[in-house]
Design an enzyme around this catalytic site. Structure first.
Site, PDB file in Angstrom:
ATOM      1  N   LYS A  12     -24.000 -64.319 -56.046  1.00 23.42           N
ATOM      2  CA  LYS A  12     -23.414 -65.596 -56.434  1.00 23.42           C
ATOM      3  C   LYS A  12     -21.906 -65.463 -56.298  1.00 23.42           C
ATOM      4  CE  LYS A  12     -22.056 -67.208 -60.064  1.00 23.42           C
ATOM      5  NZ  LYS A  12     -20.607 -67.044 -60.257  1.00 23.42           N
ATOM      6  N   GLU A  69     -15.315 -72.758 -54.305  1.00 21.66           N
ATOM      7  CA  GLU A  69     -15.243 -74.051 -55.003  1.00 21.66           C
ATOM      8  C   GLU A  69     -14.458 -75.075 -54.190  1.00 21.66           C
ATOM      9  OE1 GLU A  69     -13.721 -72.919 -58.789  1.00 21.66           O
ATOM     10  OE2 GLU A  69     -15.706 -72.587 -59.628  1.00 21.66           O
ATOM     11  N   THR A  86     -15.491 -59.764 -57.580  1.00 17.04           N
ATOM     12  CA  THR A  86     -15.622 -60.772 -56.566  1.00 17.04           C
ATOM     13  C   THR A  86     -16.649 -61.767 -57.037  1.00 17.04           C
ATOM     14  OG1 THR A  86     -15.767 -58.756 -55.282  1.00 17.04           O
ATOM     15  CG2 THR A  86     -15.460 -60.756 -54.077  1.00 17.04           C
ATOM     16  N   THR A 110     -13.943 -78.989 -70.507  1.00 14.81           N
ATOM     17  CA  THR A 110     -13.895 -80.184 -71.363  1.00 14.81           C
ATOM     18  C   THR A 110     -14.608 -81.348 -70.698  1.00 14.81           C
ATOM     19  OG1 THR A 110     -11.748 -80.725 -70.424  1.00 14.81           O
ATOM     20  CG2 THR A 110     -11.780 -79.625 -72.548  1.00 14.81           C
ATOM     21  N   THR A 152     -23.658 -70.500 -60.720  1.00 19.19           N
ATOM     22  CA  THR A 152     -22.929 -71.346 -61.691  1.00 19.19           C
ATOM     23  C   THR A 152     -22.430 -72.585 -60.946  1.00 19.19           C
ATOM     24  OG1 THR A 152     -20.929 -70.022 -61.339  1.00 19.19           O
ATOM     25  CG2 THR A 152     -22.277 -69.472 -63.252  1.00 19.19           C
ATOM     26  N   ASN A 179     -11.831 -77.564 -60.957  1.00 22.40           N
ATOM     27  CA  ASN A 179     -11.246 -76.642 -61.918  1.00 22.40           C
ATOM     28  C   ASN A 179     -10.367 -77.299 -62.958  1.00 22.40           C
ATOM     29  OD1 ASN A 179     -12.249 -73.974 -61.303  1.00 22.40           O
ATOM     30  ND2 ASN A 179     -11.511 -74.485 -59.255  1.00 22.40           N
TER      31      ASN A 179
END
Lengths: 381, 381
Positions: A165, A255, A176, A381, A143, A376
């Site tokens: 992933k 991330e 996780t 949106t 993702t 994040n």
């Protein structure tokens, strides 16, 4: 980097149109033989239908033939309909492969609360080309990950291949990420299930990116026996090595992360305490920020340790970062500039000696960066 | 904004040279009469000497006359010497005020692991001018806080004044911050101690900025009786109101925060579960990032709820943000642009109905911003 699967496994993926980016998002992993399997899934109470279904199959105790995964939509918090859609996804995969639906595990990852476009899954499945390689599968399940994560090992001629992933919502308590480890070793379901929980606790559950535990995550171990028997102890070590390597890669690709942090806690009273202490340090927002700034601010490591609830006496604790002793029952004199320089690496190691006992534990994490916040702040949106 | 202290209290501060900025950093809060007191301190196992000393005084059960606070240095993880320096700080304050050293509480906040320049404390104390106002004290105890935090209430003619500092390392399990609430009401030490723990659990312990619990934090309630007796029930409500207001201000002034988040959980099976659920949502890095981006991503609220471990059925849960229903057992249709617009405020309210029982709980937090990362990436170097 073509990664060949163990004997008897095939995998593939396609673009079903679930990801808005149009990237591959629907993947199959198949064993030609019924495989024994072990499985650990998220503790999150808002777990997705795929997790509920996986648990039910686990309890039934039958063999496993395939895993169907979609990325881009978690099919979570989608009401009653979500359970039907998950079932339809399993049925479509069973039909495509000609195997019983009870031998197909589902997994979903992505946005929460949006109904799964299950007709896209049904239309996409017949288009998947199965090959003896893991790569297309490893790419399609991503993702916000930046890179695919695969790892392999060999034991007594049998092979073990892991695919995972990770990225956001990465935190202990299972939940996780998605991790699939497959092998052609012949291992009974009973033995597999006995070893997998411990391996997951020492590897995937020791990864923390942001303290959030996802609703959809699972770690699967599948053995189809195509190679035959192998000695159990080296097998456990080899599987754990693959799981550990995947755990490290998940942390490194957290991330917004710019570096991988490995926290090793030694001298703990128990292994559980060592692991918990390591996890708490790896998860401290203050220390993660300092790591990003290359700031050898060991006070935050000590404060995080204090929050972990494990037993220690601050006057007996020792802390090193990148091998540089910073604290030993009190501040040590050290060259702050040199220590900061040593932290300017893609991998930073923290070593903490609690001075209480003999037990050890390791956790993996990453730095907290402005990039994490940006990713994040603007995901849906 | 001059904030008058309750009768019989005086306070003041000076520049002792502990903060590199040269700002006021040493403060005294004094009661002319021996006061009854209650106290809740950090659960962090690496607690500072001031916390160890405060706990010992608490157990002894004597009266309290004064609190001496320094900001800029936590005097924590400073080895054996730290305990001596803390004792010297108390002695210097006792000498300055002519009160027994056992009636002086110490508090320190700031950098961990750097020895406290106690001679600066000793030199600074005689220079503090005591006044009937809280303002100089409230300013001197700040570290990375942007604004002083005071609140007041009246009950039956008695006054209650609260002063706090917060900012980083703000998280439940006590260890929230420094908070001093003083009143001229006459309340026995026994009664004070009975009510304070509960009030702290419902207010300061429900604030979360970053999940880190500091080594030095404490919440003190002091009653000197100068006004005389007041009815207990309204007194508890008034003290809780002051503590709640300070808690809100601490959350709003979290490091890098651009907004205050209030999370109200209703319909829980127990109050403890309601509070825990609210705290977990307020502490979720993923939801805090979405809040910063004005993204009504309710899936993250539901996922955080799932991590809290409280009992609920996702099909019965309802979620509102800024009064807009987003989820009720499944996604609700809503105008995403309007919801995002509604989140562009300095205060955002999240309401979650678990649909399990009658209990409620509230927690306060803030958004996770690039500013938080910047502040904490570069705090000591």
């Amino acid at each position: 980097m073509a990664m060949r699967l163990p004997r008897g496994f095939r995998a593939g993926a396609t673009r079903a149109g679930i990801k808005p980016s149009g990237k591959p998002d629907l993947a199959l992993l198949v064993s030609g033989l019924p495989a024994s399997w072990a499985y650990v899934a998220t503790q999150n109470r808002a777990a997705a239908p795929s997790i509920h279904r996986g648990r039910a199959l686990y309890v039934q105790g039958g063999a496993l033939r395939a895993v169907v995964v979609n990325a881009g939509n978690a099919n979570c918090a989608t009401g009653e309909r979500g359970f039907l859609d998950d079932r339809r996804m399993a049925e479509a995969a069973a039909l495509r492969l000609g195997v019983p639906v009870e031998e197909v595990l589902t997994a979903s990852t992505g946005v929460i609360g949006v109904p799964l476009p299950v007709e896209k899954v049904e239309a996409g499945l017949p288009q998947i080309e199965l090959t003896p390689y893991a790569d297309a599968f490893a790419e399609a399940i991503l993702t916000t990950d930046l890179v695919p994560k695969v790892a392999e090992a060999e034991v007594g001629g049998a092979r073990i291949v892991g695919i995972a992933k990770g990225s956001g919502m990465i935190h202990p308590n299972m939940a996780t990420m998605l991790a699939f480890v497959v092998t052609d070793a012949l291992v009974s379901q009973e033995a597999l299930r006995e070893i997998w929980r411990g391996i997951v606790d020492r590897t995937f559950n020791q990864v923390t990116v942001d303290g959030d535990t996802s609703t959809n995550d699972l770690a699967l171990l599948m053995a189809n026996g195509a190679h035959g028997e192998v000695p159990l102890e080296p097998f456990v070590e080899a599987v754990e090595g693959v799981a550990r390597e995947l755990a490290r890669r998940i942390a490194r690709d957290g991330e917004g992360a710019t570096k991988l942090m490995t926290v090793r806690v030694v001298g703990a009273a128990t292994e559980e305490e060592a692991r918990r202490a390591a996890r708490t340090i790896a998860g401290s927002a203050l220390w993660k920020s300092a790591l990003y700034g290359n700031d050898p601010n060991w006070g935050r490591i000590l404060a995080a340790l204090g929050n972990s609830g494990v037993r220690f006496d601050p006057l007996r604790v020792r802390i090193q970062v990148q091998g540089i002793p910073l604290y030993a029952g009190g501040a040590l004199p050290f060259d702050r500039e040199a220590a900061s320089q040593a932290m300017r690496r893609e991998e930073v190691e923290v070593l903490v000696d609690l001075g209480e006992g003999q037990a050890e534990g390791v956790a993996w994490g990453c730095d907290l960066t402005e990039g994490y916040v940006r990713i994040n702040a603007l995901y849906t949106t």
